[in-house]
Design a protein around this motif. Structure first.
Motif, short mmCIF file in Angstrom:
data_model
loop_
_atom_site.label_atom_id
_atom_site.label_comp_id
_atom_site.label_asym_id
_atom_site.label_seq_id
_atom_site.Cartn_x
_atom_site.Cartn_y
_atom_site.Cartn_z
N ALA A 73 0.57 -9.33 -12.33
CA ALA A 73 1.31 -9.30 -11.07
C ALA A 73 0.40 -9.01 -9.88
CB ALA A 73 2.42 -8.25 -11.16
N ALA A 74 -0.69 -8.32 -10.15
CA ALA A 74 -1.60 -7.92 -9.07
C ALA A 74 -2.72 -8.93 -8.82
CB ALA A 74 -2.22 -6.56 -9.39
N LYS A 75 -3.05 -9.70 -9.82
CA LYS A 75 -4.20 -10.60 -9.71
C LYS A 75 -4.05 -11.58 -8.56
CE LYS A 75 -5.93 -10.49 -14.43
NZ LYS A 75 -6.12 -11.23 -15.69
N GLY A 76 -5.10 -11.66 -7.78
CA GLY A 76 -5.13 -12.58 -6.66
C GLY A 76 -4.42 -12.09 -5.42
N ARG A 77 -3.69 -10.99 -5.53
CA ARG A 77 -2.95 -10.49 -4.37
C ARG A 77 -3.34 -9.06 -3.99
NH1 ARG A 77 2.53 -9.91 -4.49
NH2 ARG A 77 2.50 -9.30 -6.69
N PHE A 78 -3.63 -8.23 -4.99
CA PHE A 78 -3.93 -6.82 -4.73
C PHE A 78 -5.41 -6.55 -5.00
CE2 PHE A 78 0.60 -5.19 -5.99
CZ PHE A 78 1.16 -6.01 -5.03
N ASN A 94 -13.82 9.67 0.67
CA ASN A 94 -13.13 10.17 -0.53
C ASN A 94 -11.73 9.58 -0.65
OD1 ASN A 94 -13.46 11.67 -2.89
ND2 ASN A 94 -12.45 13.47 -2.04
N ILE A 95 -11.68 8.27 -0.49
CA ILE A 95 -10.42 7.55 -0.46
C ILE A 95 -10.51 6.34 -1.37
CG2 ILE A 95 -9.04 6.00 1.01
CD1 ILE A 95 -9.42 7.96 3.29
N VAL A 96 -9.39 6.01 -1.98
CA VAL A 96 -9.24 4.74 -2.70
C VAL A 96 -8.12 3.97 -2.01
CG1 VAL A 96 -8.52 3.66 -4.85
CG2 VAL A 96 -10.13 5.57 -4.89
N TYR A 97 -8.38 2.69 -1.79
CA TYR A 97 -7.40 1.84 -1.12
C TYR A 97 -6.76 0.87 -2.11
CZ TYR A 97 -9.79 3.25 3.19
OH TYR A 97 -10.34 3.96 4.22
N LEU A 98 -5.57 0.46 -1.78
CA LEU A 98 -4.94 -0.67 -2.45
C LEU A 98 -4.49 -1.62 -1.36
CD1 LEU A 98 -3.96 -2.05 -5.02
CD2 LEU A 98 -1.77 -0.87 -4.73
N GLN A 99 -5.23 -2.72 -1.23
CA GLN A 99 -4.87 -3.76 -0.28
C GLN A 99 -3.91 -4.72 -0.98
OE1 GLN A 99 -5.78 -4.24 3.06
NE2 GLN A 99 -4.26 -5.88 2.99
N MET A 100 -2.75 -4.87 -0.40
CA MET A 100 -1.72 -5.73 -1.00
C MET A 100 -1.41 -6.86 -0.04
SD MET A 100 0.81 -2.91 -2.74
CE MET A 100 1.48 -2.36 -1.18
N ASN A 101 -1.65 -8.07 -0.49
CA ASN A 101 -1.38 -9.26 0.30
C ASN A 101 -0.31 -10.11 -0.38
OD1 ASN A 101 -3.48 -8.51 2.08
ND2 ASN A 101 -4.99 -9.54 0.80
N SER A 102 0.22 -11.05 0.36
CA SER A 102 1.23 -11.97 -0.18
C SER A 102 2.34 -11.21 -0.90
CB SER A 102 0.57 -12.98 -1.11
OG SER A 102 -0.44 -13.70 -0.44
N LEU A 103 2.84 -10.19 -0.28
CA LEU A 103 3.83 -9.34 -0.91
C LEU A 103 5.13 -10.09 -1.18
CD1 LEU A 103 3.06 -6.07 1.00
CD2 LEU A 103 3.10 -6.30 -1.48
N GLY A 148 15.48 2.30 -10.65
CA GLY A 148 16.12 2.01 -11.91
C GLY A 148 15.19 1.50 -13.00
N LYS A 149 13.90 1.45 -12.71
CA LYS A 149 12.95 0.95 -13.69
C LYS A 149 11.91 2.00 -14.03
CE LYS A 149 13.39 -3.93 -12.45
NZ LYS A 149 12.67 -5.18 -12.11
N GLU A 150 11.18 1.76 -15.11
CA GLU A 150 10.13 2.67 -15.51
C GLU A 150 8.89 2.47 -14.62
OE1 GLU A 150 11.19 3.09 -20.27
OE2 GLU A 150 9.30 2.20 -19.63
N ARG A 151 8.10 3.53 -14.54
CA ARG A 151 6.86 3.44 -13.80
C ARG A 151 5.89 2.52 -14.55
NH1 ARG A 151 4.57 8.94 -11.26
NH2 ARG A 151 6.80 8.95 -10.76
N GLU A 152 5.21 1.68 -13.81
CA GLU A 152 4.29 0.74 -14.43
C GLU A 152 2.95 0.73 -13.70
OE1 GLU A 152 5.94 -3.20 -14.09
OE2 GLU A 152 5.78 -3.22 -11.91
N GLY A 153 1.91 0.44 -14.44
CA GLY A 153 0.59 0.36 -13.84
C GLY A 153 0.43 -0.92 -13.05
N VAL A 154 -0.40 -0.85 -12.02
CA VAL A 154 -0.66 -2.01 -11.16
C VAL A 154 -2.14 -2.40 -11.25
CG1 VAL A 154 -0.61 -2.90 -8.81
CG2 VAL A 154 1.18 -1.33 -9.59
N VAL A 155 -3.00 -1.44 -10.97
CA VAL A 155 -4.44 -1.71 -10.98
C VAL A 155 -5.16 -0.38 -11.06
CG1 VAL A 155 -4.58 -1.71 -8.44
CG2 VAL A 155 -6.33 -2.92 -9.77
N CYS A 156 -6.33 -0.39 -11.69
CA CYS A 156 -7.14 0.82 -11.73
C CYS A 156 -8.61 0.47 -11.54
CB CYS A 156 -6.94 1.60 -13.03
SG CYS A 156 -7.40 0.70 -14.53
#
Length: 124
Positions: free
Chosen positions: A61-66, A75-84, A41-49
């Protein structure tokens, strides 16, 4: 050019997940890669690049956690997400900017190719 996002799942608040964005048909290394998310129900939003020169831009929202990182050999990019948190629940998409830039932006218009999305659910 194809991107494949994976690694989503269901976790409890405080848990961790590592998302993977794998590319085929081109090398991710020179390009900016971004993670976006879209909650129901929400628009797509950026997290990190991460830019082609490894400069990182992240939302509050991502600082300190992602953490975004590259594995150039795979040939991979990861997104480590902690404290979800429950508010992190969304479908997460990776995207690539085919231009060569030293910085990245979290604007959808910058990105030309998108992965199919992977669902992250944070709930107790």
């Amino acid at each position: 050019v194809q991107l494949q996002a994976s690694g989503g799942g269901s976790v409890q608040p405080g848990g961790s997940l590592r998302l993977t964005c794998a590319a085929s048909g081109f090398h991710l290394r020179p390009h900016s890669i971004a993670w976006f998310r879209q909650a129901s129900g929400k628009e797509r939003e950026g997290v990190v690049c991460i830019s082609g020169t490894d400069r990182i831009l992240e939302t509050e929202a991502a600082k300190g956690r992602f953490t975004i990182s590259r594995d150039n050999a795979k040939n991979i990019v990861y997104l480590q997400m902690n404290s979800l948190k429950p508010e992190d629940t969304a479908t997460y998409y990776c995207a690539v900017d085919v231009d060569y830039k030293s910085t990245c932006r979290l604007a959808m218009i910058e990105y030309d190719n998108w992965g199919q999305g992977t669902q992250v659910t944070v709930s107790s």
